[in-house]
Scaffold this active site. Structure first.
Site, PDB file in Angstrom:
ATOM      1  N   LYS A 111      -1.935  12.006  69.453  1.00  0.00           N
ATOM      2  CA  LYS A 111      -3.004  11.209  70.041  1.00  0.00           C
ATOM      3  C   LYS A 111      -3.715  10.361  68.979  1.00  0.00           C
ATOM      4  CE  LYS A 111      -2.555  13.071  74.207  1.00  0.00           C
ATOM      5  NZ  LYS A 111      -1.505  14.090  74.062  1.00  0.00           N
TER       6      LYS A 111
HETATM    7  C1  LIG Z   1      -0.576  14.560  74.957  1.00  0.00           C
HETATM    8  C2  LIG Z   1       0.541  15.349  74.411  1.00  0.00           C
HETATM    9  C3  LIG Z   1       1.823  15.307  74.977  1.00  0.00           C
HETATM   10  C4  LIG Z   1       2.116  14.490  76.222  1.00  0.00           C
HETATM   11  O1  LIG Z   1       2.014  13.120  76.008  1.00  0.00           O
HETATM   12  P1  LIG Z   1       1.881  12.111  77.246  1.00  0.00           P
HETATM   13  O2  LIG Z   1       1.641  10.790  76.651  1.00  0.00           O
HETATM   14  O3  LIG Z   1       0.726  12.617  78.047  1.00  0.00           O
HETATM   15  O4  LIG Z   1       3.160  12.211  78.006  1.00  0.00           O
HETATM   16  C5  LIG Z   1       2.837  16.019  74.373  1.00  0.00           C
HETATM   17  N1  LIG Z   1       2.601  16.777  73.275  1.00  0.00           N
HETATM   18  C6  LIG Z   1       1.384  16.859  72.721  1.00  0.00           C
HETATM   19  C7  LIG Z   1       1.203  17.737  71.535  1.00  0.00           C
HETATM   20  C8  LIG Z   1       0.314  16.154  73.254  1.00  0.00           C
HETATM   21  O5  LIG Z   1      -0.886  16.238  72.684  1.00  0.00           O
END
Ligand SMILES: *Cc1c(COP(=O)(O)O)cnc(C)c1O
Length: 491
Positions: A111
């Site tokens: 993120k």
């Molecule tokens: C948010 C997240 C995901 C999923 O990503 P999306 O963009 O919501 O599909 C997968 N792994 C981790 C560690 C995340 O923080």
């Protein structure tokens, strides 16, 4: 003239900065480019660029109303010493596979790739649009977005940030990261439901016109740091190019060769960014959508039917514990049109499912492959990869790795492949230790020290000493009290 329209047919056309400020369209839809942009540079030339230069070339074609100076300044502030690796997103070879590590940012999950820059895009947009209201970032999190958004927006002038997380649906370390967040404008609230409840609650607040005009009177304007915000997606397109270029530079592929990406998926934001990279001309064969036991996306890709009539399962890869995958709406739009999307999403709300026709399904399958990995296989994969390659994966990355192994077992495809690694193993230390067959009896921050025995490097700065930080937030509510909570905070 702008280029952003809603997936549900609202006639307004917005500029990129307006779309970033709004987050969600007035009709409840998500913003997408009306005309998909083109790169104005050859792939060959991208090889020479560092991460920031590359980010500029990719992002500028989406953010048409940001000046060169504005965008470069946002990028400069976002990707610096706050990342523990100067390459920002390094690639590691694990056997034949490249693992693209997206967890070297301040909060140890992918993120950060977008949420280190979103606050700068947002403040630039506030200035460009002459907004004099305070922008309130409303965020639902399955664990990682919350912390990354808090870190990004803490003490940013002209903003407040409110994060809702499922009280019993995140890892202990994720929770500690959030509740120890400092900053006068930060608010963290645990809810009694799961991530879908949090996300639905936030969307309902956005769509509540009377509440929004009341907030407007008080001088507030809501926006979002979730991947429903176009300002989250655009920065994520960059690392698909970056991963590809690193393979070329390492002589693993030749420029122009197609590769696969395996993406551990929840809200479909990350993998959609990969699809946009493909549309921009990056040679991608398949985007492999990896799910955990909440395998609604696997079923959707395989059958063409999206059906939420199933149990929500709490797993050891909690950031993917999602049944209502919001960015799928953007993909649906690209496969059809606004009427279809409005209908489908309406059906999802009223009867809990929708289907796509054969033509849409074929074009979905041309670009995506769906698979899932259960809990036991996730743990086994962590052990196996460490035994074979001396490499520790977090639970989400392990899901992706295993889904890829199943894919090449079932389908003959020798295409070079990148697995996207979305989190540091430290964030999910308890499950990772369990997978490794190590002592996972410890609780809270002690798990960090237990796991650190497996590494030569120091504990990442983002969590080192977290147990000594003061708890700043301890507000827990029922999921039907979210609007009240916002109301109170913004009194
Ligand atoms: C948010 C997240 C995901 C999923 O990503 P999306 O963009 O919501 O599909 C997968 N792994 C981790 C560690 C995340 O923080």
């Amino acid at each position: 003239m702008g280029n952003y329209i809603s997936t549900r047919g609202d006639k307004q056309v917005l500029t990129a900065s307006e779309a970033i400020l709004r987050g969600l369209a007035n009709d409840g839809g998500l913003y997408i480019p009306r005309e998909f942009p083109n790169l104005d540079i050859e792939l060959q030339e991208l090889l020479e660029l560092d991460y920031k230069e590359l980010a500029y070339e990719i992002m500028k074609v989406f953010l048409e109303d940001f000046t060169e100076e504005e965008l470069k300044s946002c990028i400069e502030k976002a990707y610096g010493k706050n990342f523990s690796d100067t390459r920002i997103a390094p690639i590691r070879n694990i056997g034949d596979i490249g693992v693209l590590e997206l967890f070297h940012g301040p909060t140890l999950a992918f993120k950060d790739m977008a949420l280190t820059i979103l606050p700068h895009l947002m403040t630039t947009a506030i200035k460009k649009q002459g907004v004099d209201e305070k922008v309130v970032i409303l965020t639902a999190t399955s664990g990682d977005t919350g912390k990354a958004a808090l870190e990004g927006f803490a003490d940013v002038d002209g903003t407040e940030i409110i994060v809702f997380y499922p009280k019993n649906g995140v890892s202990k370390i994720q929770e500690l990261q959030m509740v120890t967040q400092k900053g006068k404008n930060t608010h963290v609230i645990g809810i009694d439901g799961n991530f879908d409840d949090a996300q639905t609650g936030v969307k309902d607040i956005f769509e509540n016109d009377s509440f929004n005009s009341e907030l407007s009177k008080r001088g507030y304007k809501l926006s979002s740091a979730n991947s429903i915000n176009i300002g989250r997606l655009v920065p994520q397109v960059v690392y698909y190019f970056w991963g590809y270029m690193q393979l070329v530079k390492n002589d693993d592929i030749k420029l122009g060769d197609e590769i696969n990406f395996v993406v551990p998926t929840g809200n479909y934001g990350n993998i959609l960014a990969g699809y946009w990279a493909k549309k921009l001309g990056l040679p991608i064969n398949k985007l492999i959508c990896a799910s955990n036991d909440n395998n609604i996306l696997t079923d959707f890709i395989n059958t063409g039917k999206y059906d939420i009539d199933r149990e929500f399962i709490k797993t050891i890869s909690p950031s993917m514990d999602i049944l209502v995958s919001s960015n799928l709406e953007r993909l649906l739009f690209e496969l059809s049109n606004a009427d279809f999307v409005s209908n489908a999403l309406g059906n999802l709300k009223s009867i809990g499912n929708y289907g796509i026709d054969e033509e849409m399904h074929n074009s979905l399958k041309n670009n995506f492959y769906g698979g899932y990995c259960n809990e036991i296989d996730t743990l086994k994969t962590i052990e196996e990869v460490n035994r074979k390659y001396k490499y520790i994966m977090d639970t989400h990355t392990a899901v992706a790795y295993k889904v890829y192994k199943n894919y090449i077992r079932d389908i003959e495809d020798k295409t070079k492949t990148i697995v996207i690694s979305t989190a540091s193993p430290y964030k999910f230390a308890k499950s990772v230790l369990e997978g490794l067959g190590a002592n996972c009896e410890a609780e809270g921050a002690d798990l960090i020290y237990e796991l650190s025995k497996y590494y030569e490097d120091e504990i990442p700065a983002g969590i080192n000493g977290i147990e000594k930080e003061a708890i700043m937030h301890s507000n827990n509510i029922n999921n039907d009290e979210m609007k009240n909570a916002v109301d109170k905070i913004l009194k």
